[in-house]
Write an enzyme that holds these catalytic residues in place. Structure first.
Site, PDB file in Angstrom:
ATOM      1  N   GLU A 260       9.466  24.168 -98.546  1.00 58.36           N
ATOM      2  CA  GLU A 260       8.170  24.598 -99.089  1.00 58.36           C
ATOM      3  C   GLU A 260       8.253  25.002-100.554  1.00 58.36           C
ATOM      4  O   GLU A 260       7.294  24.854-101.303  1.00 58.36           O
ATOM      5  CB  GLU A 260       7.600  25.757 -98.260  1.00 58.36           C
ATOM      6  CG  GLU A 260       7.063  25.349 -96.894  1.00 58.36           C
ATOM      7  CD  GLU A 260       8.114  25.367 -95.793  1.00 58.36           C
ATOM      8  OE1 GLU A 260       9.333  25.369 -96.101  1.00 58.36           O
ATOM      9  OE2 GLU A 260       7.705  25.366 -94.610  1.00 58.36           O
TER      10      GLU A 260
ATOM     11  N   ALA B  21       3.873  20.969 -92.110  1.00 60.35           N
ATOM     12  CA  ALA B  21       2.412  21.034 -92.149  1.00 60.35           C
ATOM     13  C   ALA B  21       1.894  19.824 -92.915  1.00 60.35           C
ATOM     14  O   ALA B  21       2.608  19.259 -93.750  1.00 60.35           O
ATOM     15  CB  ALA B  21       1.971  22.326 -92.828  1.00 60.35           C
TER      16      ALA B  21
ATOM     17  N   GLY C 138       7.147  23.295 -91.577  1.00 60.70           N
ATOM     18  CA  GLY C 138       6.535  23.744 -90.322  1.00 60.70           C
ATOM     19  C   GLY C 138       7.161  23.108 -89.093  1.00 60.70           C
ATOM     20  O   GLY C 138       7.123  23.697 -88.008  1.00 60.70           O
TER      21      GLY C 138
HETATM   22  N1  CO8 Z   1       2.328  15.913 -94.425  1.00 56.08           N
HETATM   23  C1  CO8 Z   1       1.607  14.765 -94.420  1.00 56.08           C
HETATM   24  N2  CO8 Z   1       2.160  13.539 -94.444  1.00 56.08           N
HETATM   25  C2  CO8 Z   1       3.498  13.468 -94.461  1.00 56.08           C
HETATM   26  C3  CO8 Z   1       4.311  14.615 -94.458  1.00 56.08           C
HETATM   27  C4  CO8 Z   1       3.681  15.887 -94.430  1.00 56.08           C
HETATM   28  N3  CO8 Z   1       4.371  17.049 -94.369  1.00 56.08           N
HETATM   29  N4  CO8 Z   1       5.606  14.224 -94.499  1.00 56.08           N
HETATM   30  C5  CO8 Z   1       5.597  12.874 -94.512  1.00 56.08           C
HETATM   31  N5  CO8 Z   1       4.336  12.412 -94.506  1.00 56.08           N
HETATM   32  C6  CO8 Z   1       3.878  11.017 -94.546  1.00 56.08           C
HETATM   33  C7  CO8 Z   1       4.155  10.416 -95.917  1.00 56.08           C
HETATM   34  O1  CO8 Z   1       3.148  10.765 -96.832  1.00 56.08           O
HETATM   35  C8  CO8 Z   1       4.179   8.933 -95.591  1.00 56.08           C
HETATM   36  O2  CO8 Z   1       2.865   8.486 -95.461  1.00 56.08           O
HETATM   37  P1  CO8 Z   1       2.446   7.086 -96.176  1.00 56.08           P
HETATM   38  O3  CO8 Z   1       3.276   6.045 -95.470  1.00 56.08           O
HETATM   39  O4  CO8 Z   1       0.979   6.987 -95.892  1.00 56.08           O
HETATM   40  O5  CO8 Z   1       2.804   7.224 -97.621  1.00 56.08           O
HETATM   41  C9  CO8 Z   1       4.797   8.912 -94.189  1.00 56.08           C
HETATM   42  O6  CO8 Z   1       4.649  10.232 -93.645  1.00 56.08           O
HETATM   43  C10 CO8 Z   1       6.271   8.588 -94.212  1.00 56.08           C
HETATM   44  O7  CO8 Z   1       6.907   9.496 -95.092  1.00 56.08           O
HETATM   45  P2  CO8 Z   1       7.921   9.022 -96.251  1.00 56.08           P
HETATM   46  O8  CO8 Z   1       7.543   7.666 -96.751  1.00 56.08           O
HETATM   47  O9  CO8 Z   1       8.002  10.120 -97.254  1.00 56.08           O
HETATM   48  O10 CO8 Z   1       9.270   8.898 -95.419  1.00 56.08           O
HETATM   49  P3  CO8 Z   1      10.764   9.078 -95.953  1.00 56.08           P
HETATM   50  O11 CO8 Z   1      11.645   8.655 -94.846  1.00 56.08           O
HETATM   51  O12 CO8 Z   1      10.927   8.412 -97.283  1.00 56.08           O
HETATM   52  O13 CO8 Z   1      10.941  10.667 -96.201  1.00 56.08           O
HETATM   53  C11 CO8 Z   1      10.728  13.007 -95.633  1.00 56.08           C
HETATM   54  C12 CO8 Z   1      10.876  11.550 -95.115  1.00 56.08           C
HETATM   55  C13 CO8 Z   1      11.998  13.423 -96.377  1.00 56.08           C
HETATM   56  C14 CO8 Z   1      10.538  13.901 -94.405  1.00 56.08           C
HETATM   57  C15 CO8 Z   1       9.520  13.088 -96.577  1.00 56.08           C
HETATM   58  O14 CO8 Z   1       8.394  12.486 -95.953  1.00 56.08           O
HETATM   59  C16 CO8 Z   1       9.127  14.486 -96.963  1.00 56.08           C
HETATM   60  O15 CO8 Z   1       9.781  15.095 -97.802  1.00 56.08           O
HETATM   61  N6  CO8 Z   1       8.033  15.019 -96.375  1.00 56.08           N
HETATM   62  C17 CO8 Z   1       7.511  16.325 -96.708  1.00 56.08           C
HETATM   63  C18 CO8 Z   1       8.352  17.381 -96.090  1.00 56.08           C
HETATM   64  C19 CO8 Z   1       7.816  18.746 -96.471  1.00 56.08           C
HETATM   65  O16 CO8 Z   1       7.727  19.116 -97.612  1.00 56.08           O
HETATM   66  N7  CO8 Z   1       7.479  19.540 -95.447  1.00 56.08           N
HETATM   67  C20 CO8 Z   1       6.969  20.869 -95.634  1.00 56.08           C
HETATM   68  C21 CO8 Z   1       5.494  20.872 -95.683  1.00 56.08           C
HETATM   69  S1  CO8 Z   1       4.855  22.492 -95.956  1.00 56.08           S
HETATM   70  C22 CO8 Z   1       5.028  23.265 -94.476  1.00 56.08           C
HETATM   71  O17 CO8 Z   1       5.384  22.694 -93.508  1.00 56.08           O
HETATM   72  C23 CO8 Z   1       4.726  24.720 -94.422  1.00 56.08           C
HETATM   73  C24 CO8 Z   1       4.105  25.127 -93.087  1.00 56.08           C
HETATM   74  C25 CO8 Z   1       3.936  26.554 -92.960  1.00 56.08           C
HETATM   75  C26 CO8 Z   1       2.964  27.189 -93.823  1.00 56.08           C
HETATM   76  C27 CO8 Z   1       2.120  26.342 -94.691  1.00 56.08           C
HETATM   77  C28 CO8 Z   1       2.424  26.618 -96.133  1.00 56.08           C
HETATM   78  C29 CO8 Z   1       2.649  25.390 -96.991  1.00 56.08           C
END
Ligand code: CO8
Length: 262
Positions: free
Chosen positions: A136, A69, A113
């Site tokens: 999460e 998400a 998500g």
């Molecule tokens: N939301 C928004 N932007 C994101 C997300 C995200 N989930 N994940 C990555 N991005 C963006 C980053 O902010 C970055 O943007 P910018 O270049 O502007 O800084 C761009 O994508 C590239 O990401 P990274 O630089 O972090 O790339 P890496 O290769 O270093 O890392 C990862 C990749 C490991 C996937 C890392 O981006 C990460 O950990 N992302 C978050 C993953 C996460 O926590 N997902 C769960 C989110 S919560 C959820 O999905 C729950 C849904 C269901 C119910 C809701 C309750 C919360």
């Protein structure tokens, strides 16, 4: 030739009887916001209603199926915001209405998500680079798009608890061993293999596919005896289908069947 139709957050193409949907927010690793989930839901319902489509295939980019998400969007929401607007329920659950088979072709990150979206699909084809996690807990949230329910059904309680409580990330081989994915293929072959599998399935009789999907899903939602009864009735109903008679007669005639999807 496929027809291409672009919206900002998804791309759709028809490949024969396969409706391909590509998640398309590359700068955010396909993070799932409302605009994308609305577009994805509409595209799935449109393919589901289209008699020329037999299977829906959802994929992302090489780097990410979807990183979850959209975190910045959610960061300042209040309880009443999400409760009154039915966050998740309002557009993430559209996939549950889809009666045709849905395949997820996953390369790179399927996080939060994104992992839950893949889990909601009927078949998950993973590239060797695929990574699956429900992280999460790191945000002091919980997997709220079906993850706490579908993951234990897919991999069992012990492994689901480990993934949800520790945010452990699985590689494609582990996901395969756990039963989280259906098959693992080399990265370079993911798109071809996914389309080949989807095309193979879409060549079968659509009402048979729908009845199989409905019956397998019953296995998770009923007792064994209720599920067996449902399956038996679904089998009996196959005898009302032109395609089932065609399939059996084609076998006896040693020729390929010609299905009318009826
Ligand atoms: N939301 C928004 N932007 C994101 C997300 C995200 N989930 N994940 C990555 N991005 C963006 C980053 O902010 C970055 O943007 P910018 O270049 O502007 O800084 C761009 O994508 C590239 O990401 P990274 O630089 O972090 O790339 P890496 O290769 O270093 O890392 C990862 C990749 C490991 C996937 C890392 O981006 C990460 O950990 N992302 C978050 C993953 C996460 O926590 N997902 C769960 C989110 S919560 C959820 O999905 C729950 C849904 C269901 C119910 C809701 C309750 C919360």
């Amino acid at each position: 030739m496929p027809e291409s139709n672009a919206s900002s957050t998804i791309l759709t193409e028809a490949h024969g009887r396969v409706g391909l949907i590509r998640l398309n927010r590359p700068a955010q690793l396909n993070a799932l916001n409302d605009e994308l989930m609305d577009a994805l839901g509409s595209a799935m319902l449109s393919h589901d209603a289209n008699a020329d489509i037999g299977v829906i295939l959802i994929t992302g980019s090489d780097k990410a199926f979807a990183a979850g998400a959209d975190i910045p969007v959610m960061a300042d929401w209040s309880y009443i915001d999400v409760y009154q607007s039915g966050f998740i329920s309002r557009n993430w659950e559209t996939i549950r209405q889809v009666r045709k088979p849905v395949i997820a072709a996953v390369s790179g990150f399927a996080m939060g998500g994104g992992c839950e979206l893949a889990l909601a699909c009927d078949i998950i084809l993973a590239a060797e680079s695929a990574r699956f996690a429900l992280p999460e807990v790191k945000l002091a949230m919980l997997p709220g798009a079906g993850g706490t329910q579908r993951l234990p059904r897919a991999v069992g309680k012990a492994k689901a608890m480990d993934m949800c409580l520790s945010a452990r990330m699985l590689n494609a081989d582990e996901a395969d061993r756990y039963g989280l994915v259906s098959r693992v293929v080399p990265d370079a072959e993911l798109q071809t293999m996914a389309l080949k599998l989807a095309t193979q399935i879409a060549g079968y009789s659509l009402p048979a596919l729908m009845a199989i999907k409905e019956s397998v899903n019953r296995a998770h939602e009923s007792s064994l005896s209720e599920g067996i009864l449902f399956e038996r009735r679904a089998l009996h109903a196959r005898f009302a289908s032109e395609d089932a008679h065609e399939g059996m007669h084609a076998f006896m005639g040693k020729r390929p069947p010609v299905f009318k999807h009826r």
